[in-house]
Design an enzyme around this catalytic site. Structure first.
Site, PDB file in Angstrom:
ATOM      1  N   HIS A   6       0.828  -1.199   0.000  1.00 29.59           N
ATOM      2  CA  HIS A   6       0.000   0.000   0.000  1.00 29.59           C
ATOM      3  C   HIS A   6       0.867   1.256   0.000  1.00 29.59           C
ATOM      4  O   HIS A   6       2.092   1.184   0.053  1.00 29.59           O
ATOM      5  CB  HIS A   6      -0.982   0.017   1.190  1.00 29.59           C
ATOM      6  CG  HIS A   6      -0.371   0.411   2.502  1.00 29.59           C
ATOM      7  ND1 HIS A   6      -1.112   0.911   3.552  1.00 29.59           N
ATOM      8  CD2 HIS A   6       0.907   0.389   2.944  1.00 29.59           C
ATOM      9  CE1 HIS A   6      -0.325   1.170   4.570  1.00 29.59           C
ATOM     10  NE2 HIS A   6       0.901   0.856   4.244  1.00 29.59           N
ATOM     11  N   CYS A  36       5.130   5.038   5.216  1.00 34.59           N
ATOM     12  CA  CYS A  36       3.974   4.552   4.461  1.00 34.59           C
ATOM     13  C   CYS A  36       3.632   5.466   3.285  1.00 34.59           C
ATOM     14  O   CYS A  36       2.775   5.121   2.475  1.00 34.59           O
ATOM     15  CB  CYS A  36       2.763   4.349   5.374  1.00 34.59           C
ATOM     16  SG  CYS A  36       2.861   2.828   6.360  1.00 34.59           S
ATOM     17  N   HIS A  69       5.173  -0.151  -0.654  1.00 33.36           N
ATOM     18  CA  HIS A  69       5.886  -1.024   0.292  1.00 33.36           C
ATOM     19  C   HIS A  69       4.870  -2.031   0.797  1.00 33.36           C
ATOM     20  O   HIS A  69       3.662  -1.833   0.672  1.00 33.36           O
ATOM     21  CB  HIS A  69       6.467  -0.222   1.464  1.00 33.36           C
ATOM     22  CG  HIS A  69       5.411   0.411   2.298  1.00 33.36           C
ATOM     23  ND1 HIS A  69       4.784   1.575   1.923  1.00 33.36           N
ATOM     24  CD2 HIS A  69       4.812   0.023   3.443  1.00 33.36           C
ATOM     25  CE1 HIS A  69       3.870   1.879   2.811  1.00 33.36           C
ATOM     26  NE2 HIS A  69       3.858   0.953   3.761  1.00 33.36           N
ATOM     27  N   HIS A 123       3.336  -4.970   3.775  1.00 36.08           N
ATOM     28  CA  HIS A 123       3.211  -5.363   5.180  1.00 36.08           C
ATOM     29  C   HIS A 123       2.784  -6.827   5.238  1.00 36.08           C
ATOM     30  O   HIS A 123       2.072  -7.302   4.345  1.00 36.08           O
ATOM     31  CB  HIS A 123       2.160  -4.531   5.916  1.00 36.08           C
ATOM     32  CG  HIS A 123       2.555  -3.108   6.119  1.00 36.08           C
ATOM     33  ND1 HIS A 123       3.481  -2.713   7.057  1.00 36.08           N
ATOM     34  CD2 HIS A 123       2.157  -1.969   5.506  1.00 36.08           C
ATOM     35  CE1 HIS A 123       3.625  -1.408   7.022  1.00 36.08           C
ATOM     36  NE2 HIS A 123       2.829  -0.913   6.077  1.00 36.08           N
ATOM     37  N   ASP A 136      -4.345 -10.900  -0.528  1.00 39.65           N
ATOM     38  CA  ASP A 136      -2.997 -11.462  -0.449  1.00 39.65           C
ATOM     39  C   ASP A 136      -2.190 -11.184  -1.722  1.00 39.65           C
ATOM     40  O   ASP A 136      -2.646 -11.465  -2.828  1.00 39.65           O
ATOM     41  CB  ASP A 136      -3.092 -12.969  -0.211  1.00 39.65           C
ATOM     42  CG  ASP A 136      -1.758 -13.561   0.201  1.00 39.65           C
ATOM     43  OD1 ASP A 136      -0.957 -12.849   0.848  1.00 39.65           O
ATOM     44  OD2 ASP A 136      -1.507 -14.729  -0.123  1.00 39.65           O
ATOM     45  N   HIS A 137      -1.005 -10.609  -1.522  1.00 43.59           N
ATOM     46  CA  HIS A 137      -0.105 -10.227  -2.614  1.00 43.59           C
ATOM     47  C   HIS A 137      -0.741  -9.206  -3.563  1.00 43.59           C
ATOM     48  O   HIS A 137      -0.438  -9.181  -4.757  1.00 43.59           O
ATOM     49  CB  HIS A 137       0.408 -11.454  -3.380  1.00 43.59           C
ATOM     50  CG  HIS A 137       1.396 -12.245  -2.587  1.00 43.59           C
ATOM     51  ND1 HIS A 137       1.035 -13.007  -1.495  1.00 43.59           N
ATOM     52  CD2 HIS A 137       2.737 -12.356  -2.687  1.00 43.59           C
ATOM     53  CE1 HIS A 137       2.119 -13.572  -0.993  1.00 43.59           C
ATOM     54  NE2 HIS A 137       3.174 -13.186  -1.676  1.00 43.59           N
ATOM     55  N   GLU A 143      -0.691  -4.816  11.419  1.00 46.55           N
ATOM     56  CA  GLU A 143       0.034  -4.345  10.234  1.00 46.55           C
ATOM     57  C   GLU A 143       1.522  -4.644  10.392  1.00 46.55           C
ATOM     58  O   GLU A 143       2.216  -4.993   9.443  1.00 46.55           O
ATOM     59  CB  GLU A 143      -0.190  -2.844  10.032  1.00 46.55           C
ATOM     60  CG  GLU A 143       0.440  -2.301   8.770  1.00 46.55           C
ATOM     61  CD  GLU A 143       0.286  -0.799   8.662  1.00 46.55           C
ATOM     62  OE1 GLU A 143      -0.480  -0.352   7.799  1.00 46.55           O
ATOM     63  OE2 GLU A 143       0.935  -0.074   9.440  1.00 46.55           O
TER      64      GLU A 143
HETATM   65 NI    NI Z   1       2.609   1.010   5.418  1.00 41.84          NI
END
Ligand code: NI
Length: 140
Positions: free
Chosen positions: A14, A33, A39, A41, A79-80, A127
């Site tokens: 995100h 972020c 990037h 998580h 996911d992914h 997260e």
């Molecule tokens: Ni983040």
């Protein structure tokens, strides 16, 4: 009343960024972020259901059912994936852990509350190891 929890896991990318803010303000508020090139998580999702055990099975909810439900309706969509770009239920929303938990609740609650003996009680979404949100479905 007793609570039962299923943990599931997903990885997602995100970026927290507001186009109506300057680059400086985005970085000041969102820190890492706000990284321009995304990037990821490693999210851990804890879904807690509260209720009374079914007299025949002794289960508040069948964990196989709950696991399948979370995987099919939530994990497979996340996911992914890129939360900002790939996920229909996050479209137009800031891809924060808070907003993600609220949207996951909206998906799971009607599927769990169909049983007479239990209801969705809490979502806990990590997260990072140190940052997590808890949501009880309360909108205020
Ligand atoms: Ni983040």
């Amino acid at each position: 009343m007793i609570c039962i929890t299923r943990k599931e896991h997903f990885n997602a990318a995100h970026k927290l960024w507001r186009e109506d803010w300057s680059e400086e303000k985005n970085i000041e508020v969102f820190g890492k972020c706000a990284n321009a090139n995304w990037h990821g998580h490693n999210f851990d999702l804890y879904v807690t259901v509260k209720g009374t055990p079914n007299p025949e099975t002794g289960f508040v909810i069948d964990l196989k059912f709950l696991s399948k439900l979370i995987k099919e309706r939530v994990v497979e969509k996340l996911d992914h994936k890129n939360l900002n770009m790939d996920v229909d239920f996050m479209r137009g929303k800031m891809a924060s852990t808070e907003n993600l938990a609220i949207e996951i609740w909206k998906i799971l609650e009607p599927e769990i509350n169909i049983f007479g003996n239990c209801k969705l009680y809490k979502l806990k979404l990590y997260e990072t190891e140190r940052n997590y949100v808890e949501y009880y479905g309360e909108t205020t």
